[in-house]
Scaffold this active site. Sequence first.
Site, PDB file in Angstrom:
ATOM      1  N   GLU A  59       0.840  -1.208   0.000  1.00  0.00           N
ATOM      2  CA  GLU A  59       0.000   0.000   0.000  1.00  0.00           C
ATOM      3  C   GLU A  59       0.867   1.248   0.000  1.00  0.00           C
ATOM      4  O   GLU A  59       0.571   2.236  -0.666  1.00  0.00           O
ATOM      5  CB  GLU A  59      -0.933   0.000   1.216  1.00  0.00           C
ATOM      6  CG  GLU A  59      -2.007   1.081   1.170  1.00  0.00           C
ATOM      7  CD  GLU A  59      -1.613   2.404   1.809  1.00  0.00           C
ATOM      8  OE1 GLU A  59      -2.353   3.378   1.686  1.00  0.00           O
ATOM      9  OE2 GLU A  59      -0.545   2.461   2.445  1.00  0.00           O
TER      10      GLU A  59
ATOM     11  N   HIS B   1       4.220   8.046   9.406  1.00  0.00           N
ATOM     12  CA  HIS B   1       5.383   7.602   8.627  1.00  0.00           C
ATOM     13  C   HIS B   1       6.715   7.934   9.306  1.00  0.00           C
ATOM     14  O   HIS B   1       7.754   7.929   8.647  1.00  0.00           O
ATOM     15  CB  HIS B   1       5.348   8.158   7.191  1.00  0.00           C
ATOM     16  CG  HIS B   1       4.263   7.527   6.370  1.00  0.00           C
ATOM     17  ND1 HIS B   1       4.142   7.723   5.022  1.00  0.00           N
ATOM     18  CD2 HIS B   1       3.262   6.688   6.705  1.00  0.00           C
ATOM     19  CE1 HIS B   1       3.100   7.043   4.560  1.00  0.00           C
ATOM     20  NE2 HIS B   1       2.549   6.414   5.573  1.00  0.00           N
TER      21      HIS B   1
HETATM   22 ZN   LIG Z   1      -1.698   3.165   5.840  1.00  0.00          ZN
END
Ligand SMILES: [Zn+2]
Length: 367
Positions: A207, A325
Site C-alpha cells: 500500500e 510515517h
Molecule cells: Zn496506511
Amino acid sequence: MSASMDLDLLRHLTSLPGLSGFERPVADFIFGRLAELGLDTRVDTIGNVTAHIPGSGPRLMLIAHMDEVGFMVRKVYQNGFLAVQRVGGASQHALSGQLLHVWADESPLPGVVGVLPQHLAMDVLPPPLEKVYIDVGASSREEAFALGIRPGTVITHAPTFELLNKKMICAKALDDRIGCYLLLHLAERWHNRRPECELWLAFVVQEESHLGRATLPVARAVKPQLAIGVDATLAFDTPDLTDGQTDVALGEGPAIKVMDHLPGTLWGFLGHEGLRSHVEDVAEKSGLPLQREIVAGLSTAVAPLPFAEEGIATAALSLPLRYSHSPVEVLHMDDVVTADNLLEALVGSTWPLDRILRSSPRGRRER
Ligand SMILES: [Zn+2]
C-alpha cells in the site's frame, strides 16, 4: 463488546519488519494466527493474505495493509557508509540521527543515520535524501559486503513501543499494523461464530508503495459486495497542525472517510454513501463516537475498489494518527477500542443490503 486492548499483540505486530514489497515476516505471523484459529486462510502470488469466516448475508471484505514505509540500500560507498533509497513516504523530517535496522540477515544490524554535529550545523538545512547516509560501523565496502549488505538490502525503523500517559501508544508502523491488529482481534472473536455476513479478512501488500493496486487481485478472488478498509489517517491536533485541513483528533473516535485525494493527481477515494451511512447508523445506535474525514495528501488501499469487479460499495474507517510515517507514530487507545467495538457491532448486526446499495443522497437527513 471488548473493553481493552491486547497490547502484546500490537507490540509484536509493530515490531515485525514489513517494508513495502517485503512483507513476508508480517504475512507469516498473520497467516499463522489465522490458521491456528482454523480459518480457511490463503496467500496469493504477491503475498496478500485472506481468511474466510462463513456466515449468512452479503459478502463483506475488511481490508488492512501489512506493509510499512522504510528504506533500502541504494549503494555502498567505498568507505563503508550506505546510501539509501526511500520506499514509500518515510518521514524525511524525522530521518537524521535515527536508529535503523538493516536486514542483511534474519536478525537486524543496527545502523544510524548520519547527522551533522550541531556545532557545525548552525543555519544548515537538513540534507536531501541523496546525501543521507547510514553508518553500520563498516570501514570499507568490503566490510559492509562481508556483513551481508548489498544494494536492495531492506532497512526499517528500529521498533519502539511506549505508552504515553497510559492512554496513547507510540510505535513504528502503527500505519497500518493497527488495521492488522483490529482484523486479527475480530477473527479471534468470530472464528467459531456465524456473522450476519460472509466475512473475508484481507491483509494486503504494497500500500505504501503502490496504494491500492495490491487490493485488486484480492477483490477478484473474493468478489465482495461490500468492502471496508481499516487504516490510519492524519490527526490535525498538534500545535503545528491545529486549524489544519481537518478537525480529526486523537481520542474522538475513528474517522469515517467521505473522501481523500492526492493533490496534483486524479487519485483518491470517494466513499460509497449508502455504506458510509450504514456505518454511521451502527455507530450511533451503539453509542460509539465517529469523526468525518475529508483529507488531501493521502489515499488508501481501498481506493480502486469502487471500480473493481462490477463495482464494490466501499467505505474506509481510519484511526487518527500523529507523526505519520515516522518511527514514533502515536494513536489513542480509546480510538482503537471504539474501532474494535464498531467492527464487532457491524459484523454482528444484520446488513440491509438493498437499502445500503440503493441509498441516495436525496431524502436522507444530514447529520
Ligand atoms: Zn496506511
